[in-house]
Design a protein around this motif. Structure first.
Motif, mmCIF file in Angstrom:
data_model
loop_
_atom_site.group_PDB
_atom_site.id
_atom_site.type_symbol
_atom_site.label_atom_id
_atom_site.label_comp_id
_atom_site.label_asym_id
_atom_site.label_seq_id
_atom_site.Cartn_x
_atom_site.Cartn_y
_atom_site.Cartn_z
ATOM 1 N N ASP A 1 3.047 14.621 -10.545
ATOM 2 C CA ASP A 1 1.862 13.770 -10.481
ATOM 3 C C ASP A 1 1.234 13.797 -9.087
ATOM 4 O O ASP A 1 1.004 12.775 -8.456
ATOM 5 N N PHE B 1 -11.723 5.835 -2.721
ATOM 6 C CA PHE B 1 -11.067 5.415 -1.478
ATOM 7 C C PHE B 1 -9.765 4.637 -1.636
ATOM 8 O O PHE B 1 -9.016 4.506 -0.687
ATOM 9 N N GLU B 2 -9.538 4.058 -2.808
ATOM 10 C CA GLU B 2 -8.366 3.182 -2.908
ATOM 11 C C GLU B 2 -7.272 3.786 -3.775
ATOM 12 O O GLU B 2 -6.108 3.728 -3.447
ATOM 13 N N LEU B 3 -7.708 4.341 -4.888
ATOM 14 C CA LEU B 3 -6.760 4.787 -5.900
ATOM 15 C C LEU B 3 -5.777 5.824 -5.353
ATOM 16 O O LEU B 3 -6.172 6.812 -4.745
ATOM 17 N N LYS B 4 -4.520 5.561 -5.568
ATOM 18 C CA LYS B 4 -3.490 6.524 -5.186
ATOM 19 C C LYS B 4 -2.604 6.752 -6.395
ATOM 20 O O LYS B 4 -2.200 5.800 -7.051
ATOM 21 N N THR B 5 -2.297 8.016 -6.631
ATOM 22 C CA THR B 5 -1.365 8.284 -7.715
ATOM 23 C C THR B 5 0.031 7.843 -7.268
ATOM 24 O O THR B 5 0.298 7.701 -6.073
ATOM 25 N N GLN B 6 0.911 7.631 -8.228
ATOM 26 C CA GLN B 6 2.292 7.282 -7.865
ATOM 27 C C GLN B 6 2.899 8.422 -7.053
ATOM 28 O O GLN B 6 3.709 8.200 -6.150
ATOM 29 N N GLN C 1 5.581 8.036 1.502
ATOM 30 C CA GLN C 1 6.863 7.498 1.943
ATOM 31 C C GLN C 1 7.705 8.586 2.596
ATOM 32 O O GLN C 1 8.328 8.386 3.614
ATOM 33 N N ILE D 1 1.901 8.050 -3.437
ATOM 34 C CA ILE D 1 2.687 6.991 -2.787
ATOM 35 C C ILE D 1 4.052 7.538 -2.386
ATOM 36 O O ILE D 1 4.528 7.315 -1.267
#
Lengths: 320, 320
Positions: free
Chosen positions: A230, A189-194, A201, A197
């Motif tokens: 990625d 639920f939290e981990l986001k790859t760069q 944006q 992100i």
């Protein structure tokens, strides 16, 4: 034939050489059920393997920890969290040979010889927990991790309305069996790859509002994706939830360019709008709060048509 | 003086005209405890009001549903989820007159005459649930909503490592008392204002990485906030979680400009790092996975000092 837990247990005890089918585009629930059952059967001295028609994302690797790769010819097919043989991808033919299906989807087509169904359960993993308890297998840390993942992912980590008191009780019991919840939830639920992100944006920068702010539209274009390394299909799929999270938005639309001239619109809605009706107007479908449809035209035309249909629905609902 | 639940219950039964203090920058736990206790005392025929030094965001409005505005002169002060009188803002003076404090922070300064503390509980609302059960008050839907909110918000909706089997058990019991979890969780965890979306874009655009990508830093500056309308302190607070969500990041730092020359750094960490130790180096404190500290210097100096301390901690942990 609909069966109960004791019959499923009797069946599992009296057979061997299991092939466990998990659905395509695998999620935490089908994988959690599949690997938990596979591990439990192996600990009972039986041969079993769990398979999925699609590649399993690496963030689920921990589920395989307790599983041994075994050489054997499969004799007994069990499907878990698979509502329809159409969801088995290129393993569809095996669906018709399924002896036992363990599932929680009200839409289950009863393709298996025996069906153990709990359509009011949030996750098939809740039912699998009951099956393993009845089987008398030790729910060790690895199996607890699998079942906990199924429950957590199908409920948005206990956020959604499908969460019941039982859901929390089972989560508590699985924690007592050693489920290591913090790293699992972080990965789910939290981990986001760069890359994710960067994509967030990009889509937020181009977000548009319509219908007095009740409709928000984002777009995921091929040239945007080409600029970001990625990134995987999970990251792209996650974008669909964004526009509906904005205050005042009743319909969130995410338009994804599948290939030049072909677009998929994913719709998410508040309780005031049934977006499955809107998707159906364009040959699509889905659920009342989450649906989708496809367009073969320019982006501009896609946006114009879907936004017009959404604004019309808002008018009919008296919202604008 | 440390006390136990039966003593707290005896105290609450034998006094009246309660002023319940909730901490500044209110969160779901302090508000949930405050309004649940206020409602419970009123239902016992006592006079009570719950107050907060800062404005309470509108998304918590549902917590007041069961509360009656009463005219009376306050005689008994109770603080909930308030670890230190410093957290009472311009009500700080009342802190020293507090008879009873009900809290779960290990950092509690024992400022109150009597302290009921459970430092191993994820949320003060878990302890408040036990107090209300012991008081024998009916846990109705409104009180259940308050306590559920406290538990859900302090655990990131059961995601974080502070979640214990008991946390899930209490959530199940509160659902059975009528807690309406889906709209609460939507308001707490999904809904974003348009201002918040703009702020997220702004902080992500300026994010910096240090320590081989194990540290990520975002900043929330006053001139950025001044450009965005439709934003509240909650939106700003939510930024603190963002840097730690990025793959590979062990310490996420959010630096907020409180006023020119005064900065607050919020730290979030993976299980490999205890950020309360880092915050303490600068006179701050908090939990192992979430802590904070303040600086009176330039932004550049703030960033330099906190990043250096974090990189040192990563080195000592053998991560870089």
């Amino acid at each position: 034939m609909r069966i109960e837990i004791n019959e499923a247990v009797q069946f599992l005890r009296s057979h061997d050489d299991y092939l466990i089918l998990m659905h395509a585009s695998p999620d935490g629930d089908t994988l959690g059920c599949g690997f938990a059952l596979c591990g439990a059967l192996q600990r009972m001295g039986k041969r079993a393997r769990a398979v999925c028609p699609d590649q399993i994302p690496h963030r689920f690797d921990y589920m395989r920890e307790g599983i041994t790769e075994q050489e054997f010819e499969e004799k007994t097919i069990v499907a878990v969290d698979v509502a329809d043989t159409k969801l088995l991808g290129d393993m569809k033919a095996l669906g018709d040979k399924t002896s036992l299906c363990i599932d929680h989807h009200v839409s289950n087509t009863e393709y298996a010889e025996m069906l153990l169904l709990r359509e009011n359960y949030a996750a098939a993993a809740e039912l699998m927990y009951e099956v393993l308890l009845a089987l008398g297998t030790d729910i060790d840390r690895t199996i607890a991790n699998c079942l906990y993942t199924g429950i957590a992912t199908d409920t948005g980590c206990f956020k959604f309305s499908n969460t019941k008191p039982q859901t929390h009780i089972y989560a508590a019991k699985l924690m007592e069996c050693g489920a290591d919840i913090a790293p699992i939830n972080y990965a789910m639920f939290e981990l986001k790859t760069q890359g994710r992100i960067k994509l967030e944006q990009e889509v937020l920068r181009n977000m548009k509002y319509f219908g007095d702010g009740h409709v928000a539209v984002i777009s995921v274009m091929l040239d945007t994706l080409a600029k970001i390394t990625d990134i995987d299909s999970d990251d792209v799929g996650a974008m669909a939830a964004i526009p509906r999270q904005i205050e005042g938005v009743d319909i969130g639309i995410s338009i994804k360019e599948k290939k030049p001239g072909v677009f998929k619109a994913s719709l998410r809605s508040s309780e005031r709008i049934d977006v499955s009706v809107i998707a159906q107007q364009f040959g699509g479908g889905g659920h009342a709060r989450a649906s989708g449809c496809s367009f073969e035209c320019s982006y501009e035309e896609t946006e114009k048509r879907i936004v017009a249909a959404c604004c019309e629905a808002l008018k009919q609902a008296g919202i604008i």
